[in-house]
Scaffold this active site. Sequence first.
Site, PDB file in Angstrom:
ATOM      1  N   HIS A   1      33.517  93.653  16.976  1.00 23.03           N
ATOM      2  CA  HIS A   1      34.534  92.970  16.161  1.00 23.03           C
ATOM      3  C   HIS A   1      35.645  92.409  17.045  1.00 23.03           C
ATOM      4  CE1 HIS A   1      37.461  92.141  12.988  1.00 23.03           C
ATOM      5  NE2 HIS A   1      38.342  92.780  13.750  1.00 23.03           N
ATOM      6  N   GLU A   2      36.068  93.178  18.032  1.00 22.03           N
ATOM      7  CA  GLU A   2      37.162  92.737  18.896  1.00 22.03           C
ATOM      8  C   GLU A   2      36.775  91.547  19.764  1.00 22.03           C
ATOM      9  OE1 GLU A   2      40.127  93.770  18.619  1.00 22.03           O
ATOM     10  OE2 GLU A   2      39.763  95.510  17.350  1.00 22.03           O
TER      11      GLU A   2
END
Length: 323
Positions: free
Chosen positions: A143-144
């Site tokens: 996600h990051e």
Amino acid sequence: MRALAVVVVATAFAVVAVRGEQCGSQAGGALCPNCLCCSQYGWCGSTSAYCGSGCQSQCSGSCGGGGPTPPSGGGGSGVASIVSRSLFDQMLLHRNDAACPAKNFYTYDAFVAAANAFPSFATTGDAATRKREVAAFLAQTSHETTGGWATAPDGPYSWGYCFKEENNGNVGSDYCVQSSQWPCAAGKKYYGRGPIQISYNYNYGPAGQAIGSNLLSNPDLVASDATVSFKTAFWFWMTPQSPKPSCHAVMTGQWTPNGNDQAAGRVPGYGVVTNIINGGVECGHGADSRVADRIGFYKRYCDMLGVSYGANLDCYNQRPFNS
């Protein structure tokens, strides 16, 4: 754009991220740099006080071992027994796409080498627990660093690890906060880098100390050395930052909510990991697309590993730890 979540949450643990213990069970299973012994109290050194009775790792003063064997549930081969090279490539399907700024950076060998520097990772608990921890780590870091979008080829959750630097390094701020313990180096910027998008000098400092690299003097190492880059993410994952538990403790069932946690709706499960990482922005105000994205990655990886998701995947109704 990928670093914004961690940059925002970084201020929430500015004070507590400088935890003193350096190694062993007190530091999430981290090994001492330069093959030093890890004492029973979690400190690195080379004298009998460190290498003698109670020593936790590298007790012979060499990296060949000599201390107690870390807990293992997969034949002693750690994360490599859970994620093969081919599965890694399938999970992070588009990380080397020509459109991804981090193409050819995040390698399987670097992932395994960095994970093995934190021997409790992916070796704690039964097989299902170990798989869920790996899925959770890869999901949060995907996600990051995601380059995906709703209609992306092969779906939005196959585009993790597309970025390695916040806004490709085009940032105005140097992310330096005055600190006598973790002083900024002249001309250096501490913006988000690596799988967890580590940010600010007060995180680069202790992370570098834990992994044996001077990241205050050379923060760019997180974006140029893939093993170092992964190690910063594992450091964040394995290290508790009071009042937050470590992500590792949550995913391996070693965290028990106290009264404050219970009152805040913080219950064991993947959702608390999101709360640890970016709860101040994403948690406690109902449905949030960023939380949903983290869950989407997690479910995909759990499915690929053949393991159930567990309970309490979101943090929609959890108050942030530092609220």
